[in-house]
Structures are given as C-alpha cells and as structure tokens.
Design an enzyme around this catalytic site. Structure first.
Site, PDB file in Angstrom:
ATOM      1  N   LYS A  16       0.826  -1.213   0.000  1.00 42.66           N
ATOM      2  CA  LYS A  16       0.000   0.000   0.000  1.00 42.66           C
ATOM      3  C   LYS A  16       0.860   1.264   0.000  1.00 42.66           C
ATOM      4  CE  LYS A  16      -2.055  -1.017   3.873  1.00 42.66           C
ATOM      5  NZ  LYS A  16      -1.336  -2.280   4.144  1.00 42.66           N
ATOM      6  N   ARG A  91      -9.215   1.586   8.864  1.00 41.71           N
ATOM      7  CA  ARG A  91      -8.841   0.216   9.197  1.00 41.71           C
ATOM      8  C   ARG A  91      -9.934  -0.510   9.965  1.00 41.71           C
ATOM      9  NH1 ARG A  91      -2.958   0.906   9.007  1.00 41.71           N
ATOM     10  NH2 ARG A  91      -1.871  -1.039   9.369  1.00 41.71           N
ATOM     11  N   ARG A 130      11.661  -5.566   4.946  1.00 47.96           N
ATOM     12  CA  ARG A 130      11.352  -4.141   4.705  1.00 47.96           C
ATOM     13  C   ARG A 130      12.349  -3.237   5.426  1.00 47.96           C
ATOM     14  NH1 ARG A 130       5.362  -1.749   5.442  1.00 47.96           N
ATOM     15  NH2 ARG A 130       5.520  -2.505   7.578  1.00 47.96           N
ATOM     16  N   ARG A 162      11.506  -1.770  11.085  1.00 48.96           N
ATOM     17  CA  ARG A 162      10.487  -1.408  12.058  1.00 48.96           C
ATOM     18  C   ARG A 162      10.375  -2.454  13.153  1.00 48.96           C
ATOM     19  NH1 ARG A 162       5.300   0.333   8.618  1.00 48.96           N
ATOM     20  NH2 ARG A 162       4.336  -0.861  10.290  1.00 48.96           N
ATOM     21  N   ARG A 173      -0.350  -8.943  13.447  1.00 47.32           N
ATOM     22  CA  ARG A 173      -0.943  -7.848  12.652  1.00 47.32           C
ATOM     23  C   ARG A 173      -1.829  -8.392  11.537  1.00 47.32           C
ATOM     24  NH1 ARG A 173       4.292  -5.214  11.018  1.00 47.32           N
ATOM     25  NH2 ARG A 173       3.048  -3.950   9.596  1.00 47.32           N
TER      26      ARG A 173
HETATM   27  P1  ADP Z   1       1.594  -1.413   7.511  1.00 48.91           P
HETATM   28  O1  ADP Z   1       2.243  -0.496   6.512  1.00 48.91           O
HETATM   29  O2  ADP Z   1       2.455  -2.545   7.839  1.00 48.91           O
HETATM   30  O3  ADP Z   1       0.218  -1.833   7.102  1.00 48.91           O
HETATM   31  P2  ADP Z   1       1.152   0.954   9.108  1.00 48.91           P
HETATM   32  O4  ADP Z   1       2.400   1.715   8.975  1.00 48.91           O
HETATM   33  O5  ADP Z   1      -0.006   1.367   8.280  1.00 48.91           O
HETATM   34  O6  ADP Z   1       1.464  -0.578   8.875  1.00 48.91           O
HETATM   35  O7  ADP Z   1       0.672   0.948  10.621  1.00 48.91           O
HETATM   36  C1  ADP Z   1       1.548   0.637  11.670  1.00 48.91           C
HETATM   37  C2  ADP Z   1       0.781   0.622  12.977  1.00 48.91           C
HETATM   38  O8  ADP Z   1       0.240   1.934  13.237  1.00 48.91           O
HETATM   39  C3  ADP Z   1      -0.432  -0.304  13.016  1.00 48.91           C
HETATM   40  O9  ADP Z   1      -0.090  -1.635  13.352  1.00 48.91           O
HETATM   41  C4  ADP Z   1      -1.274   0.373  14.116  1.00 48.91           C
HETATM   42  O10 ADP Z   1      -0.758   0.109  15.404  1.00 48.91           O
HETATM   43  C5  ADP Z   1      -1.051   1.841  13.826  1.00 48.91           C
HETATM   44  N1  ADP Z   1      -2.054   2.363  12.871  1.00 48.91           N
HETATM   45  C6  ADP Z   1      -1.811   2.866  11.628  1.00 48.91           C
HETATM   46  N2  ADP Z   1      -2.950   3.239  11.027  1.00 48.91           N
HETATM   47  C7  ADP Z   1      -3.954   2.977  11.914  1.00 48.91           C
HETATM   48  C8  ADP Z   1      -5.372   3.132  11.886  1.00 48.91           C
HETATM   49  N3  ADP Z   1      -6.004   3.627  10.804  1.00 48.91           N
HETATM   50  N4  ADP Z   1      -6.081   2.745  12.982  1.00 48.91           N
HETATM   51  C9  ADP Z   1      -5.468   2.257  14.063  1.00 48.91           C
HETATM   52  N5  ADP Z   1      -4.144   2.066  14.148  1.00 48.91           N
HETATM   53  C10 ADP Z   1      -3.373   2.422  13.088  1.00 48.91           C
HETATM   54  P1  ADP Z   2       2.204  -1.854   3.195  1.00 51.25           P
HETATM   55  O1  ADP Z   2       2.209  -0.359   3.203  1.00 51.25           O
HETATM   56  O2  ADP Z   2       0.975  -2.430   2.560  1.00 51.25           O
HETATM   57  O3  ADP Z   2       2.470  -2.441   4.541  1.00 51.25           O
HETATM   58  P2  ADP Z   2       4.782  -1.606   1.802  1.00 51.25           P
HETATM   59  O4  ADP Z   2       4.524  -0.734   0.628  1.00 51.25           O
HETATM   60  O5  ADP Z   2       5.473  -1.026   2.949  1.00 51.25           O
HETATM   61  O6  ADP Z   2       3.394  -2.333   2.248  1.00 51.25           O
HETATM   62  O7  ADP Z   2       5.589  -2.893   1.262  1.00 51.25           O
HETATM   63  C1  ADP Z   2       6.027  -3.918   2.163  1.00 51.25           C
HETATM   64  C2  ADP Z   2       7.407  -4.438   1.717  1.00 51.25           C
HETATM   65  O8  ADP Z   2       7.264  -5.153   0.485  1.00 51.25           O
HETATM   66  C3  ADP Z   2       8.406  -3.330   1.447  1.00 51.25           C
HETATM   67  O9  ADP Z   2       9.684  -3.798   1.827  1.00 51.25           O
HETATM   68  C4  ADP Z   2       8.335  -3.126  -0.066  1.00 51.25           C
HETATM   69  O10 ADP Z   2       9.562  -2.657  -0.618  1.00 51.25           O
HETATM   70  C5  ADP Z   2       8.012  -4.519  -0.562  1.00 51.25           C
HETATM   71  N1  ADP Z   2       7.119  -4.541  -1.742  1.00 51.25           N
HETATM   72  C6  ADP Z   2       6.093  -3.700  -2.027  1.00 51.25           C
HETATM   73  N2  ADP Z   2       5.470  -4.058  -3.174  1.00 51.25           N
HETATM   74  C7  ADP Z   2       6.129  -5.162  -3.627  1.00 51.25           C
HETATM   75  C8  ADP Z   2       5.966  -6.007  -4.784  1.00 51.25           C
HETATM   76  N3  ADP Z   2       5.002  -5.794  -5.687  1.00 51.25           N
HETATM   77  N4  ADP Z   2       6.815  -7.051  -4.929  1.00 51.25           N
HETATM   78  C9  ADP Z   2       7.798  -7.281  -4.006  1.00 51.25           C
HETATM   79  N5  ADP Z   2       7.995  -6.529  -2.899  1.00 51.25           N
HETATM   80  C10 ADP Z   2       7.176  -5.474  -2.713  1.00 51.25           C
END
Ligand code: ADP
Ligand code: ADP
Length: 217
Positions: A16, A91, A130, A162, A173
């Site tokens: 995302k 979310r 990541r 992270r 998660r």
């Molecule tokens: P990822 O990219 O792995 O999906 P995020 O960076 O979006 O994770 O979120 C990291 C953490 O921040 C989540 O596990 C949660 O604890 C918090 N968080 C982020 N967005 C939200 C939301 N919309 N509602 C509640 N908690 C959130």
């Molecule tokens: P999210 O925000 O949904 O948690 P991220 O954009 O942070 O996801 O991506 C999670 C990890 O996967 C990062 O290390 C990113 O570089 C990698 N990644 C993202 N898209 C792809 C893809 N299409 N193929 C392989 N790796 C990817």
C-alpha cells in the site's frame, strides 16, 4: 477538477505504502499514511506518539477516536482539498464511517478503493525484508533494494527495520487485519467502489494495474 479521494486497502505488507506514494505523485495529490503520522509523533515524542506506541509495538490498532481525530486534523490542512491517497486508513468499519462523514464536509466521497491482494506467506517475507527511511520511504532488501545497503537513495540517511516487522508481531498484525479491517472489503464493494488488484506482481506491474483502475473510475 473534482477532488479525488482514494483508499488503499490490503493487508500489512501488500504494498500500500509503495503504491500510494507513486499514485499520489502521478495524480498530484497528497499521500496520507496514518502509520507515518503515528511514527512521526513517536519520533517527536508527542503525547499522541506516546499513546500510540504501546499499541503499535504490540501490533494492535490505535483506538478509533484517537486515529480519527488525527486524520481530521490532517484534513484541516489545505493540501487535502484537491484529494488524497489514503494509506492505512480506514482500518475499521467505524473509521470508514467517520471518513464518509468527513468527506461530506468537502462535498465529496471515496472515489475508488484499490484492494491489493497478496497471500499471507508472501506478506511475512515482504515485511521481514522491509527497510524504511526516517522520512517514510520504503525499500526491500531483495525486491526494492537501495543503491547502497542500509542507506536512503534520496538523502543518504541510514535505513532501519520497524520494531513491529518482527515475524511474531507480523503474524499478529495479519490476524488483526483479518478481524478488524477485512470487513471493509464488503463495505466498499457494496458501495461499488472496490477494485481488486493482484499484488503478487512486480512493483511496476502492480502500479500499471493501479493507474488503469483509477483512470477508469
Ligand atoms: P503497515 O504499513 O504494515 O500496514 P502501518 O504503517 O499502516 O502498517 O501501521 C503501523 C501501525 O500503526 C499499526 O499496526 C497500528 O498500530 C497503527 N495504525 C496505523 N494506522 C492505523 C489506523 N487507521 N487505525 C489504528 N491504528 C493504526
Ligand atoms: P504496506 O504499506 O501495505 O504495509 P509496503 O509498501 O510497505 O506495504 O511494502 C512492504 C514491503 O514489500 C516493502 O519492503 C516493499 O519494498 C516490498 N514490496 C512492495 N510491493 C512489492 C511487490 N510488488 N513485490 C515485491 N515486494 C514489494
């Protein structure tokens, strides 16, 4: 031009953040990531950051009221008036309803919800590799490596892993996503705005599909 509000949906690690940044840049609108906003607060040791930290490190969601207030605050800035790519928000169903209310004030609504679909085993591999920059740029040790190991391509600062990307926390998660966020797939499907995208493809192919989807809406 009418404002374009896009919600990126998908499990943690689906891509995302990676796609939201590219999309926001292509469309000339802002990227709003609640995860990035919480991490900024954490770094600056604000009250909000301290409150969020326990939830984030445990892989739990920060409570809805706190999260919604933070998003309302972000939307009060003028750069959101043209539209936004929302990443990591909403979310929960309560957050989705709060967003609908908020956008009504802008005489707008969610235009399209790309749902990036990726199986669980791939998610764990993506998140364990990541690497993040201080400013929120996203790399992967194998799939999107920086030019120099552990160094941000753009500003040369060190990358970090992270705390919540450890395999145990990642698995939790994913459970939290399945329980609390996956119901939004139906929510947006019923509104006719959901668009499924195959997130297992390479980053550029996912982006091509995403642009296609957004341009059709
Ligand atoms: P990822 O990219 O792995 O999906 P995020 O960076 O979006 O994770 O979120 C990291 C953490 O921040 C989540 O596990 C949660 O604890 C918090 N968080 C982020 N967005 C939200 C939301 N919309 N509602 C509640 N908690 C959130
Ligand atoms: P999210 O925000 O949904 O948690 P991220 O954009 O942070 O996801 O991506 C999670 C990890 O996967 C990062 O290390 C990113 O570089 C990698 N990644 C993202 N898209 C792809 C893809 N299409 N193929 C392989 N790796 C990817």
């Amino acid at each position: 031009m009418t404002a374009m509000y896009i919600v990126m949906l998908g499990p943690p690690g689906a891509g995302k953040g990676t796609q939201a940044k590219k999309l926001a840049q292509a469309l000339g609108i802002v990227h709003v990531s609640t995860g990035d906003l919480f991490r900024e607060n954490l770094k600056n040791e604000t009250e909000l950051g301290k409150l969020a930290q326990t939830f984030m490190n445990a892989g739990e969601l920060v409570p809805d009221d706190v999260t919604v207030r933070m998003v309302e605050d972000r939307f009060s800035r003028p750069d959101c008036a043209k539209g936004a790519v929302l990443d990591g928000f909403p979310r929960t169903p309560a957050q989705a309803q709060a967003l609908d209310e908020l956008l009504k004030k802008f005489d707008s609504r969610v235009k399209v919800v790309p749902y990036i679909k990726v199986p669980d085993d791939v998610l764990v591999e993506r998140l364990s590799g990541r690497w993040m920059s201080q400013s929120g740029r996203v790399y992967h040790e194998k799939y999107n490596p920086p030019k120099v190991k552990w160094i941000d391509d753009v500003d040369g600062t060190p990358l970090y892993q992270r705390e919540d990307d450890k395999p145990e926390t990642v698995r939790h998660r994913i459970e939290v996503y399945n329980d609390q966020t996956a119901p939004l797939i139906n929510y947006y499907q019923e509104k006719g705005v959901l668009a499924e995208i195959d997130g297992t493809q390479a980053i550029e192919s996912v982006f091509a599909d995403l642009m296609n989807t957004v341009e059709k809406k």
